[in-house]
Design a protein around this motif. Structure first.
Motif, PDB file in Angstrom:
ATOM      1  N   PRO A  67      -2.539  14.100 -14.477  1.00 40.18           N
ATOM      2  CA  PRO A  67      -3.044  13.006 -13.648  1.00 40.18           C
ATOM      3  C   PRO A  67      -4.016  12.109 -14.402  1.00 40.18           C
ATOM      4  O   PRO A  67      -5.048  12.551 -14.885  1.00 40.18           O
ATOM      5  N   LEU A  68      -3.650  10.837 -14.509  1.00 41.15           N
ATOM      6  CA  LEU A  68      -4.496   9.865 -15.188  1.00 41.15           C
ATOM      7  C   LEU A  68      -5.779   9.622 -14.413  1.00 41.15           C
ATOM      8  O   LEU A  68      -6.821   9.340 -14.988  1.00 41.15           O
ATOM      9  N   PHE A  69      -5.715   9.745 -13.106  1.00 41.79           N
ATOM     10  CA  PHE A  69      -6.853   9.420 -12.257  1.00 41.79           C
ATOM     11  C   PHE A  69      -7.476  10.661 -11.636  1.00 41.79           C
ATOM     12  O   PHE A  69      -8.085  10.602 -10.588  1.00 41.79           O
ATOM     13  N   GLU A  70      -7.311  11.801 -12.278  1.00 46.83           N
ATOM     14  CA  GLU A  70      -7.803  13.050 -11.708  1.00 46.83           C
ATOM     15  C   GLU A  70      -9.312  13.003 -11.480  1.00 46.83           C
ATOM     16  O   GLU A  70      -9.814  13.475 -10.472  1.00 46.83           O
ATOM     17  N   ASP A  71     -10.065  12.420 -12.424  1.00 48.75           N
ATOM     18  CA  ASP A  71     -11.509  12.417 -12.259  1.00 48.75           C
ATOM     19  C   ASP A  71     -11.988  11.289 -11.359  1.00 48.75           C
ATOM     20  O   ASP A  71     -13.168  11.043 -11.226  1.00 48.75           O
ATOM     21  N   LEU A  76      -5.132  20.362  -5.680  1.00 56.71           N
ATOM     22  CA  LEU A  76      -3.701  20.394  -5.387  1.00 56.71           C
ATOM     23  C   LEU A  76      -2.871  19.592  -6.381  1.00 56.71           C
ATOM     24  O   LEU A  76      -1.648  19.737  -6.421  1.00 56.71           O
ATOM     25  N   THR A  77      -3.515  18.705  -7.165  1.00 53.60           N
ATOM     26  CA  THR A  77      -2.735  17.845  -8.062  1.00 53.60           C
ATOM     27  C   THR A  77      -1.986  18.633  -9.125  1.00 53.60           C
ATOM     28  O   THR A  77      -0.983  18.154  -9.660  1.00 53.60           O
ATOM     29  N   ARG A  78      -2.454  19.827  -9.444  1.00 50.23           N
ATOM     30  CA  ARG A  78      -1.775  20.637 -10.455  1.00 50.23           C
ATOM     31  C   ARG A  78      -0.726  21.572  -9.859  1.00 50.23           C
ATOM     32  O   ARG A  78      -0.079  22.309 -10.583  1.00 50.23           O
ATOM     33  N   LYS A  79      -0.602  21.561  -8.543  1.00 47.82           N
ATOM     34  CA  LYS A  79       0.435  22.372  -7.901  1.00 47.82           C
ATOM     35  C   LYS A  79       1.740  21.599  -7.863  1.00 47.82           C
ATOM     36  O   LYS A  79       1.756  20.418  -7.560  1.00 47.82           O
ATOM     37  N   ALA A  80       2.839  22.279  -8.164  1.00 50.15           N
ATOM     38  CA  ALA A  80       4.147  21.616  -8.117  1.00 50.15           C
ATOM     39  C   ALA A  80       4.722  21.604  -6.708  1.00 50.15           C
ATOM     40  O   ALA A  80       5.612  20.822  -6.410  1.00 50.15           O
ATOM     41  N   ILE A 126       0.549  12.672  -4.011  1.00 51.54           N
ATOM     42  CA  ILE A 126       1.822  12.412  -4.684  1.00 51.54           C
ATOM     43  C   ILE A 126       1.651  11.352  -5.769  1.00 51.54           C
ATOM     44  O   ILE A 126       2.157  11.489  -6.890  1.00 51.54           O
ATOM     45  N   LEU A 127       0.921  10.290  -5.463  1.00 50.53           N
ATOM     46  CA  LEU A 127       0.723   9.215  -6.434  1.00 50.53           C
ATOM     47  C   LEU A 127      -0.087   9.688  -7.643  1.00 50.53           C
ATOM     48  O   LEU A 127       0.241   9.369  -8.788  1.00 50.53           O
ATOM     49  N   ILE A 128      -1.150  10.451  -7.399  1.00 46.87           N
ATOM     50  CA  ILE A 128      -1.975  10.943  -8.491  1.00 46.87           C
ATOM     51  C   ILE A 128      -1.166  11.851  -9.414  1.00 46.87           C
ATOM     52  O   ILE A 128      -1.251  11.755 -10.639  1.00 46.87           O
ATOM     53  N   ARG A 129      -0.345  12.737  -8.823  1.00 45.57           N
ATOM     54  CA  ARG A 129       0.466  13.642  -9.647  1.00 45.57           C
ATOM     55  C   ARG A 129       1.436  12.871 -10.528  1.00 45.57           C
ATOM     56  O   ARG A 129       1.801  13.331 -11.611  1.00 45.57           O
ATOM     57  N   ALA A 130       1.857  11.693 -10.071  1.00 48.22           N
ATOM     58  CA  ALA A 130       2.822  10.897 -10.823  1.00 48.22           C
ATOM     59  C   ALA A 130       2.152   9.905 -11.774  1.00 48.22           C
ATOM     60  O   ALA A 130       2.835   9.095 -12.398  1.00 48.22           O
TER      61      ALA A 130
END
Length: 430
Positions: free
Chosen positions: A41-45, A261-265, A362-366
């Motif tokens: 995720p580019l925007f994780e932080d 949750l962003t690291r969960k598939a 969903i957007l953050i994961r992508a």
């Protein structure tokens, strides 16, 4: 007898082999199916953690915050309520609009078409004529297509609207595809800009704006400065209700949870319940993280009964993690995930905030930034949801795509400004 026993044994053995093969097939197809991989995720932080504390404050923060908010340039909406009007008044207004159009007085015609559509939003003739006007004079095929569709929802056999919709539908599909390509291009440019510097300040200020607009849509009256003060100091804001404070704090907790949750598939029903539990935990601890137990009415839309909700949420979980959904463009996938959850309306309150967080997960994961639906876009947001309820999800997907472009432009502006400031400081120090 022995032959018969042998024959039966062979049949049983064959059946066992077949059943074992089917078991392995189902296991590998559904349970061990490779899930589409998401980039880091580019925007994780963008979502603060204890390590990225909001208490850090620099003199540049207010300038950055004001600049980012100004770039969003929220559109003004007309909050005036519609009053009942007669069919004669609507007819006369429509005829006057057509007359001005024929005489070449486009601006006056536009005002009258807008007025007629506001007076009679369910009149198929008005909607169709207004669409034709926009298509011919403004070359606005997208808005025209939406008007033709609305006309057909109220009058399915309207001959002119049917002909017009057949012509515009395919053109609009192509325009929507081009918009998604534009989004990908902007995302790639921004990713390249971020690779040169983390720009943590910009992400932090965007975080404040996200909370401000998300709770603002639901009626929270805190200003950005008040909200920022609450989050940085934990101090009570004078004149604001406990509920407004709790809405802000709950959303902050939910956003931190979304980061996990962003690291969960796999997105599960329990994950969604966990998001809702944090969104509403401070506001309504009893009902937070629980499906509703009562029937609800959302305008003209009637969500499923409470007895149907658990089953529908299981189906929703299956769709969320299906190849069909994950093979879509991420913006479309995220928008549909938002709409489908709001359509089920599984909770007594907090459905919109929870749905927007699932969309942004969903957007953050992508690799896209979290989308803000501005509080000033509230009317347009709900109009797009209503169009989806009537059977056309494209306006809602298009609205979310436009919001994505809006947030990408905001980040690109902030990143460019920050880059210039850094270069100027380096020159001065040199």
């Amino acid at each position: 007898m022995n032959s018969f026993v042998i024959f039966i044994s062979v049949i049983i053995s064959v059946l066992c082999v077949i059943l074992t093969s089917l078991q392995h097939y189902v296991f590998y197809k559904y349970l061990r199916r490779p899930v589409k991989k998401f980039e880091v995720p580019l925007f994780e932080d963008f979502i603060p953690t204890d390590e990225t504390s909001l208490s850090y404050y620099s003199l540049d923060d207010d300038t950055i915050l004001q600049g980012l908010n100004a770039v969003l340039d929220p559109p003004k909406t007309n909050e005036n309520s519609r009053e009942p009007v007669s069919e004669t008044e609507v007819h006369n207004t429509l005829q006057a609009a057509l007359a001005f159009h024929i005489s070449g007085k486009i601006h006056k015609a536009m005002k009258l078409f807008e007025h007629a559509a506001a007076m009679a939003p369910a009149d198929a003739d008005v909607l169709n004529k207004y669409g034709e006007f926009l298509e011919k004079t403004q070359k606005d095929i997208v808005s025209a297509d939406e008007l033709y569709f609305k006309a057909l929802t109220h009058s399915p056999d309207h001959p002119a609207a049917l002909i017009n919709r057949r012509r515009t539908a395919q053109i609009v599909d192509k325009l929507d595809s081009e918009m998604l390509k534009t989004i990908d291009g902007k995302r790639d440019i921004l990713k390249e800009m971020f690779s040169k510097d983390s720009f943590d300040n910009i992400k932090k200020q965007a975080y404040y704006l996200h909370i401000y607009h998300t709770v603002g849509i639901e009626g929270n009256t805190m200003t950005i400065d008040q909200l920022k003060y609450l989050l940085e100091t934990g101090q009570v804001i004078s004149g604001k209700s406990i509920i407004e404070h709790n809405e802000v704090l709950g959303l902050q907790l939910a956003m931190k949870y979304v980061k996990l949750l962003t690291r969960k598939a796999f997105i599960s029903v329990n994950d969604i319940l966990g998001i809702h539990r944090r969104v509403m935990g401070h506001v309504d601890p009893v009902k937070s993280g629980r499906f509703r137990s009562e029937k609800v009415f959302i305008g003209k839309h009637i969500p499923p009964s409470p007895e149907e909700v658990p089953m529908m949420m299981e189906a929703y979980e299956y769709w969320l993690n299906s190849e069909e959904a994950q093979n879509m463009h991420p913006v479309r996938y995220a928008a549909l995930a938002h709409y489908k959850l709001v359509d089920i309306h599984p909770f007594s309150d907090g459905n919109g905030r929870t749905s927007r967080l699932v969309m942004n997960l969903i957007l953050i994961r992508a690799g896209y930034p979290p989308v803000m639906v501005l509080k000033e876009q509230r009317e347009k947001y709900y109009d797009a949801l209503n169009a989806a309820n009537l059977g056309d999800v494209r306006p809602f997907v298009r609205f979310i795509a436009q919001c994505t472009i809006q947030i990408l432009d905001m980040y690109m502006y902030g990143t460019e400004v920050r880059s210039i400031e850094i270069e100027e400081k380096e020159i001065i120090n040199y």
